[in-house]
Enzyme design. Structure first.
Site, mmCIF file in Angstrom:
data_model
loop_
_atom_site.group_PDB
_atom_site.id
_atom_site.type_symbol
_atom_site.label_atom_id
_atom_site.label_comp_id
_atom_site.label_asym_id
_atom_site.label_seq_id
_atom_site.Cartn_x
_atom_site.Cartn_y
_atom_site.Cartn_z
ATOM 1 N N ASN A 106 0.803 -1.232 0.000
ATOM 2 C CA ASN A 106 0.000 0.000 0.000
ATOM 3 C C ASN A 106 0.837 1.284 0.000
ATOM 4 O O ASN A 106 0.444 2.286 -0.606
ATOM 5 C CB ASN A 106 -1.013 0.005 1.157
ATOM 6 C CG ASN A 106 -0.384 -0.166 2.510
ATOM 7 O OD1 ASN A 106 0.710 -0.709 2.651
ATOM 8 N ND2 ASN A 106 -1.080 0.282 3.539
ATOM 9 N N ALA A 114 5.726 -7.173 -1.288
ATOM 10 C CA ALA A 114 4.477 -7.766 -1.765
ATOM 11 C C ALA A 114 4.620 -8.148 -3.233
ATOM 12 O O ALA A 114 5.270 -7.447 -4.017
ATOM 13 C CB ALA A 114 3.329 -6.779 -1.579
ATOM 14 N N GLY A 159 1.885 -5.453 7.629
ATOM 15 C CA GLY A 159 0.915 -6.189 6.833
ATOM 16 C C GLY A 159 -0.289 -6.606 7.649
ATOM 17 O O GLY A 159 -0.617 -5.991 8.669
ATOM 18 N N GLU A 188 3.972 -4.233 12.482
ATOM 19 C CA GLU A 188 2.958 -3.177 12.329
ATOM 20 C C GLU A 188 1.843 -3.777 11.492
ATOM 21 O O GLU A 188 2.015 -4.018 10.301
ATOM 22 C CB GLU A 188 3.565 -1.935 11.665
ATOM 23 C CG GLU A 188 2.656 -0.709 11.750
ATOM 24 C CD GLU A 188 1.826 -0.494 10.506
ATOM 25 O OE1 GLU A 188 0.629 -0.896 10.526
ATOM 26 O OE2 GLU A 188 2.326 0.066 9.532
ATOM 27 N N CYS A 245 -3.309 1.587 6.892
ATOM 28 C CA CYS A 245 -3.555 1.095 8.240
ATOM 29 C C CYS A 245 -3.936 2.231 9.183
ATOM 30 O O CYS A 245 -4.715 2.037 10.113
ATOM 31 C CB CYS A 245 -2.320 0.370 8.765
ATOM 32 S SG CYS A 245 -1.897 -1.116 7.864
#
Length: 471
Positions: A137, A162, A212, A234, A268
């Site tokens: 992200n 990723a 993640g 995190e 997040c």
């Protein structure tokens, strides 16, 4: 998931990559270990020179790497450029401050005189090679906020990024090489998630950091725990955004829109649950809903686009399931609630979701407990600060929080009682190099950024000299 660049704005596969095999993984592990032996002995000035050079190169590459990020995961191009600039800033911050942050710590002689020491202090040494398992992200920022402090502390790094951002991952490996870091100091591993366990269990890997999902964090922490390896996690977040009677409601509503849809809602630390005191609920709900409804959804490469696509087809499906479940159980759709209409030019095949506001949320709905990774906001009414805090804390997550108030006592209560790694007043949560970042509960443990973040990758070594040592 295949290792591939798939444009989420139209579903087109742009490039695919073969996963590295065992021999290549071994070569990179050996290179990291070999580099560590010398790099750990370099001084802060040399590390800073290299990191500043990496920042300069990133500034030069900003437009190109921003376009790559947008094509790989769909963030609006302006946000992609801003992410690259933020990374360069963080590199320069650590280059300037690492030596001070890791300076020897000397207790008062009076505090240690009964230990028998003529002198004693704490000295920080690098842990070794750090494996970073990073998400898509914020494909630059998530990596740099680990790499900059880890490298400045004298560690070497291995990046397992990723699988849907392979070009950004490869760029990062090349960036540090181009900057002049010794071969093996920072390397990208193009591997699937199935390769992570064996890498974690390799004795040449000293620590791991992961940003993640909660399941991914559990998997890495389980293996790392078995290996007695230091980790920083995190994980997800379902951040509350409290609006209390003394707030500037108009400003709070404007900020709430940005806080919810930053990075297409896939952050997040994006505000997700909007908990509003009944005295200002109607005004906030109207302003917020209008603001969400007026956002421009479309091609993320267009400068005028506010919200681009969800990064993957599955991500959109997961979001749709949460919204549909809430609506079936009585939630009210104030705007959005589905796929946007009117997209053309191939965008109709993209993984878009309309900015959405839901009210009437109850604990029975999945969306009350689960993280919404997309531009969907849930709106709650609270009759008191106590009720607002109860709703805010009624989540398994605890990453950050936002509070809008001009009342000093309310602010003190929120600092004391909100279960989160951060409390941001009259503004939206953001990460900054000089401030520690991380969460509590199922949002993970450990801290990134600031002095806390660089010391996560260090061995705090107690150095003690006896009174008769002659040194």
């Amino acid at each position: 998931m295949p290792i591939a660049t798939v444009n989420p704005a139209n579903g087109e596969t742009l490039r695919t990559f073969d996963a590295q095999g065992e021999d290549e993984i071994e070569r990179r592990l050996a290179a990291a270990d070999a580099a560590l032996r010398e790099y750990r002995t370099t001084g802060f000035a040399e590390r800073a020179r290299l990191l500043n050079r990496a920042a300069d190169l990133l500034d030069e590459d900003r437009q190109d790497i921003a376009r790559t990020m947008t094509l790989e995961m769909g963030k609006p191009i302006g946000a992609a450029r801003a992410e690259a600039a933020k990374c360069a800033k963080a590199m320069r911050w650590y280059a300037a401050h690492a030596e001070e942050l890791l300076g020897d710590e000397h207790p008062s002689p009076a505090d240690v005189e009964d230990s028998g020491a003529s002198r004693a202090y704490v000295h920080y040494r690098p842990l070794g090679t750090v494996l970073a398992v990073m998400p898509w992200n914020f494909p630059l920022w998530q990596v740099v906020r680990f790499a900059a402090p880890a490298l400045m502390a004298g560690n070497t790094g291995l990046l397992k990024h990723a699988s849907n951002v392979p070009q950004t991952a490869l760029y990062l490996g090349e960036l540090f090489r181009r900057a002049g870091f010794p071969a093996g100091c920072f390397q990208t591993l193009l591997v699937g998630s199935g390769a992570i366990e064996a890498i974690l269990r390799d004795s040449r890997v000293a620590a791991a950091t992961l940003t993640g999902s909660e399941p991914a964090g559990r998997a890495v922490a389980s293996v790392a725990g078995d290996e007695v390896m230091h980790t920083v996690l995190e994980l997800g977040g379902s951040d509350p955004f409290l609006v209390l009677p003394s707030a500037d409601v108009a400003k709070a509503a404007r900020t709430a829109v940005t806080a919810r849809v930053q990075n297409n809602g896939q952050s997040c630390i994006a505000a997700k649950r909007f908990i509003v005191h009944t005295e200002v609920y109607e005004e906030f709900a109207e302003r917020f809903t209008v603001g969400m409804r007026d956002l421009s959804v479309g091609d993320p490469l267009e400068e005028s686009t506010d919200v681009g696509p969800i990064a993957s087809e599955k991500g959109r499906s997961d979001l749709e399931e949460l919204v549909d479940d809430a609506v079936r159980q009585g939630a009210h759709v104030l705007c959005g609630g589905g796929r946007p209409e009117g997209l053309t030019g191939g965008l109709e095949r993209g993984w878009f979701y309309a900015p959405t506001v839901l009210s009437g949320i109850t604990p029975a709905m999945r969306i009350h407990r689960e993280e919404t990774f997309g531009p969907v906001a849930t709106l709650y009414r609270a009759d008191s600060l106590d009720e607002a805090l109860d709703v805010a804390n009624d989540t398994p997550f605890g990453l950050s929080s936002n509070v809008w108030t001009r009342d000093a006592e309310e602010s003190r209560r929120c600092v004391r009682d909100l279960q989160a790694g951060g409390v941001f007043f009259n503004g939206m949560t953001a990460s900054h190099p000089a401030l520690p970042f991380g969460g509590v509960k199922r949002s993970g443990y450990g801290r990134e950024l600031a002095g806390h973040g660089i010391r996560e990758f260090c061995n705090a070594t107690t150095v003690w000299y006896g009174a008769q040592g002659g040194l």
